[in-house]
Scaffold this motif. Structure first.
Motif, mmCIF file in Angstrom:
data_model
loop_
_atom_site.group_PDB
_atom_site.id
_atom_site.type_symbol
_atom_site.label_atom_id
_atom_site.label_comp_id
_atom_site.label_asym_id
_atom_site.label_seq_id
_atom_site.Cartn_x
_atom_site.Cartn_y
_atom_site.Cartn_z
ATOM 1 N N ALA A 1 -7.652 -9.220 14.694
ATOM 2 C CA ALA A 1 -9.096 -9.377 14.808
ATOM 3 C C ALA A 1 -9.825 -8.074 14.482
ATOM 4 O O ALA A 1 -10.847 -8.077 13.786
ATOM 5 N N VAL A 2 -9.302 -6.962 14.967
ATOM 6 C CA VAL A 2 -9.929 -5.658 14.695
ATOM 7 C C VAL A 2 -9.860 -5.331 13.204
ATOM 8 O O VAL A 2 -10.847 -4.886 12.595
ATOM 9 N N LEU A 3 -8.704 -5.554 12.583
ATOM 10 C CA LEU A 3 -8.548 -5.270 11.156
ATOM 11 C C LEU A 3 -9.463 -6.156 10.318
ATOM 12 O O LEU A 3 -10.070 -5.692 9.338
ATOM 13 N N LEU A 4 -9.590 -7.424 10.705
ATOM 14 C CA LEU A 4 -10.447 -8.340 9.952
ATOM 15 C C LEU A 4 -11.916 -7.963 10.107
ATOM 16 O O LEU A 4 -12.690 -8.003 9.138
ATOM 17 N N ALA A 5 -12.324 -7.594 11.320
ATOM 18 C CA ALA A 5 -13.707 -7.167 11.531
ATOM 19 C C ALA A 5 -14.008 -5.897 10.743
ATOM 20 O O ALA A 5 -15.095 -5.754 10.161
ATOM 21 N N GLN A 6 -13.058 -4.969 10.704
ATOM 22 C CA GLN A 6 -13.256 -3.741 9.935
ATOM 23 C C GLN A 6 -13.385 -4.046 8.444
ATOM 24 O O GLN A 6 -14.220 -3.464 7.741
ATOM 25 N N ALA A 7 -12.565 -4.998 7.953
ATOM 26 C CA ALA A 7 -12.657 -5.383 6.548
ATOM 27 C C ALA A 7 -13.982 -6.065 6.246
ATOM 28 O O ALA A 7 -14.542 -5.906 5.153
ATOM 29 N N ALA A 8 -14.497 -6.827 7.212
ATOM 30 C CA ALA A 8 -15.763 -7.519 7.005
ATOM 31 C C ALA A 8 -16.949 -6.557 6.976
ATOM 32 O O ALA A 8 -17.909 -6.758 6.225
ATOM 33 N N LEU A 9 -16.886 -5.513 7.767
ATOM 34 C CA LEU A 9 -18.027 -4.592 7.878
ATOM 35 C C LEU A 9 -17.972 -3.454 6.867
ATOM 36 O O LEU A 9 -19.006 -2.860 6.544
ATOM 37 N N ALA A 10 -16.787 -3.121 6.364
ATOM 38 C CA ALA A 10 -16.643 -2.004 5.438
ATOM 39 C C ALA A 10 -16.898 -2.449 4.000
ATOM 40 O O ALA A 10 -17.149 -3.628 3.720
ATOM 41 N N VAL A 11 -16.808 -1.504 3.098
ATOM 42 C CA VAL A 11 -16.995 -1.792 1.673
ATOM 43 C C VAL A 11 -15.864 -2.700 1.198
ATOM 44 O O VAL A 11 -14.692 -2.454 1.519
ATOM 45 N N PRO A 12 -16.159 -3.752 0.442
ATOM 46 C CA PRO A 12 -15.099 -4.659 -0.016
ATOM 47 C C PRO A 12 -14.077 -3.948 -0.899
ATOM 48 O O PRO A 12 -14.427 -3.223 -1.833
ATOM 49 N N ARG A 13 -12.805 -4.160 -0.583
ATOM 50 C CA ARG A 13 -11.704 -3.640 -1.406
ATOM 51 C C ARG A 13 -10.425 -4.348 -0.988
ATOM 52 O O ARG A 13 -10.412 -5.096 -0.005
ATOM 53 N N ARG B 1 -9.962 -13.050 1.476
ATOM 54 C CA ARG B 1 -9.947 -13.226 0.025
ATOM 55 C C ARG B 1 -11.366 -13.274 -0.531
ATOM 56 O O ARG B 1 -11.662 -12.714 -1.589
ATOM 57 N N LEU B 2 -12.231 -13.977 0.189
ATOM 58 C CA LEU B 2 -13.618 -14.069 -0.256
ATOM 59 C C LEU B 2 -14.309 -12.714 -0.167
ATOM 60 O O LEU B 2 -15.076 -12.332 -1.069
ATOM 61 N N ARG B 3 -14.021 -11.975 0.889
ATOM 62 C CA ARG B 3 -14.644 -10.661 1.091
ATOM 63 C C ARG B 3 -14.211 -9.677 -0.004
ATOM 64 O O ARG B 3 -15.026 -8.880 -0.483
ATOM 65 N N GLU B 4 -12.961 -9.725 -0.400
ATOM 66 C CA GLU B 4 -12.455 -8.795 -1.398
ATOM 67 C C GLU B 4 -13.086 -8.998 -2.784
ATOM 68 O O GLU B 4 -13.090 -8.083 -3.604
ATOM 69 N N ARG B 5 -13.650 -10.199 -3.013
ATOM 70 C CA ARG B 5 -14.300 -10.485 -4.281
ATOM 71 C C ARG B 5 -15.776 -10.125 -4.270
ATOM 72 O O ARG B 5 -16.436 -10.194 -5.319
ATOM 73 N N GLU B 6 -16.303 -9.817 -3.103
ATOM 74 C CA GLU B 6 -17.737 -9.512 -3.016
ATOM 75 C C GLU B 6 -17.998 -8.073 -3.480
ATOM 76 O O GLU B 6 -17.114 -7.221 -3.478
ATOM 77 N N THR B 7 -19.263 -7.823 -3.838
ATOM 78 C CA THR B 7 -19.634 -6.480 -4.320
ATOM 79 C C THR B 7 -20.691 -5.871 -3.440
ATOM 80 O O THR B 7 -21.332 -6.543 -2.659
ATOM 81 N N LEU C 1 -17.879 -14.861 7.597
ATOM 82 C CA LEU C 1 -16.700 -15.624 7.995
ATOM 83 C C LEU C 1 -15.654 -14.733 8.650
ATOM 84 O O LEU C 1 -14.980 -15.136 9.601
ATOM 85 N N GLY C 2 -15.505 -13.513 8.143
ATOM 86 C CA GLY C 2 -14.564 -12.579 8.749
ATOM 87 C C GLY C 2 -14.920 -12.268 10.196
ATOM 88 O O GLY C 2 -14.050 -12.233 11.071
ATOM 89 N N LEU C 3 -16.192 -12.039 10.457
ATOM 90 C CA LEU C 3 -16.630 -11.735 11.822
ATOM 91 C C LEU C 3 -16.465 -12.957 12.736
ATOM 92 O O LEU C 3 -16.102 -12.817 13.905
ATOM 93 N N LEU C 4 -16.734 -14.146 12.199
ATOM 94 C CA LEU C 4 -16.573 -15.371 12.993
ATOM 95 C C LEU C 4 -15.111 -15.558 13.408
ATOM 96 O O LEU C 4 -14.811 -15.821 14.580
ATOM 97 N N VAL C 5 -14.197 -15.413 12.454
ATOM 98 C CA VAL C 5 -12.778 -15.591 12.763
ATOM 99 C C VAL C 5 -12.282 -14.492 13.705
ATOM 100 O O VAL C 5 -11.487 -14.742 14.609
ATOM 101 N N SER C 6 -12.768 -13.282 13.516
ATOM 102 C CA SER C 6 -12.379 -12.181 14.399
ATOM 103 C C SER C 6 -12.759 -12.478 15.844
ATOM 104 O O SER C 6 -11.954 -12.271 16.766
ATOM 105 N N ALA C 7 -13.964 -12.990 16.058
ATOM 106 C CA ALA C 7 -14.388 -13.350 17.415
ATOM 107 C C ALA C 7 -13.518 -14.465 17.983
ATOM 108 O O ALA C 7 -13.160 -14.453 19.168
#
Length: 327
Positions: free
Chosen positions: A244-256, A321-327, A204-210
């Motif tokens: 968009a760049v920050l969201l894509a980075q959050a989507a691809l990096a380790v969740p935190r 929010r969903l990404r931050e809860r993922e492991t 979802l993060g990558l979709l919204v970023s695009a």
């Protein structure tokens, strides 16, 4: 456009709205003798959540889907208002020009309905509406592309500036896509929701970023046409791309936890509503101002366009929010 055709358009939209409202009503199982009592009871009853929805992970799962429904509704409202104005100005020469009005109305109703739905399952009518909206967006992009290329000079800056805008039907496509993934998310397992073969928050993060990149590109084209006469015109071509760049980075990096990404997405949300205010001011500054609204809303900056940034940024916050809860 004749008054008869305008009246026909209003009746068509009203009819579609009524049919959609009936289709989206939750099913009731009362007998004939208790239908009226059940209708009154349901009108005042609070939504009932199943015990499973009381766990934090499941709440986050369904809450993300509801936020995407709301984002889809806001984007559909923007598309509906913009296409109604522009296609009315074009006198609805092609019957296909009614399509975004019908599809946008249905997507708006589906998004409002989905935003109040706490069930952990796909609503088939809403899902069908969203898929139809996405298909209408793809078809509309083809029509607008043809409108650009058929003009003298073909693919040129002048035609991109003054022909049918390519970004408008893409916004309808995004509205349908956001709603469709919201419905698909409801059917995913609560412990580890997946979309497109990957974790839901990442997808979802990558979709919204695009979507933010594409919307910023459309704003850049139109503000370039306006020669960036005001400094504020640089905001929609700088703030959303960074979000968009920050969201894509959050989507691809380790969740935190990513407070700065959240802050920037909220700033992008505010930018959409502030931008609508700037566009209203631009209309007011034209000759006759709002007293001459019937001409100035067509010749001035597009009033419904900026809230599309708000819709996408709100979806981005839900994905984060969903990404931050993922492991």
């Amino acid at each position: 456009m004749t008054s008869q055709r305008l009246a026909g358009l209003l009746y068509a939209v009203a009819g579609v709205t009524a049919v959609a409202a009936l289709a989206l009503r939750p099913a009731k199982h009362e007998t004939a003798g208790t239908q009226e009592i059940g209708a009154i009871r349901d009108a005042f009853a609070r939504p009932v959540r199943s015990p499973a929805l009381r766990t934090p992970r499941v709440r986050a799962h369904i809450a993300a889907a509801q936020r995407f429904n709301h984002s889809s509704a806001l984007l559909a409202l923007s598309v509906l208002a913009d296409s109604a104005m522009e296609h009315y100005r074009g006198s609805f020469d092609n019957p296909a020009m009614f399509t975004p009005l019908v599809s946008g109305t249905l997507s708006l109703l589906a998004g409002l309905h989905g935003g109040r739905d706490h069930r952990q399952q796909t609503h088939q009518v809403r899902h069908a509406i969203y898929l139809a909206a996405a298909a209408a967006g793809i078809a509309g992009t083809g029509f607008h592309l043809y409108n650009v290329t058929k003009r003298p000079g073909g693919w040129s800056w002048n035609n991109l500036f003054h022909a049918a805008p390519l970004g408008a039907p893409m916004a309808l496509l995004l509205s349908g896509a956001l709603g469709a993934v919201a419905e698909q998310l409801r059917d995913e397992p609560t412990h580890d929701p997946q979309l497109f073969g990957t974790q839901a928050g990442r997808a979802l993060g990558l979709l919204v970023s695009a979507g933010l990149i594409g919307t910023a590109g459309e704003a850049a084209l139109l503000h370039f046409r306006g020669a960036f006469q005001h400094r504020a015109m640089y905001a929609p071509v700088s703030v959303p791309p960074l979000a968009a760049v920050l969201l894509a980075q959050a989507a691809l990096a380790v969740p935190r936890e990513r407070w700065f990404t959240r802050f920037w997405l909220r700033a992008t949300t505010a930018l959409g509503f502030v931008g609508a205010g700037f566009h209203a001011r631009g209309i007011a500054r034209r000759q006759g101002g709002w007293r001459n609204w019937s001409q100035n809303i067509f010749s001035g900056p597009p009033l419904p366009a900026p809230p599309s940034f708000s819709a996408l940024a709100l979806a981005g916050l839900a994905a984060l929010r969903l990404r931050e809860r993922e492991t």
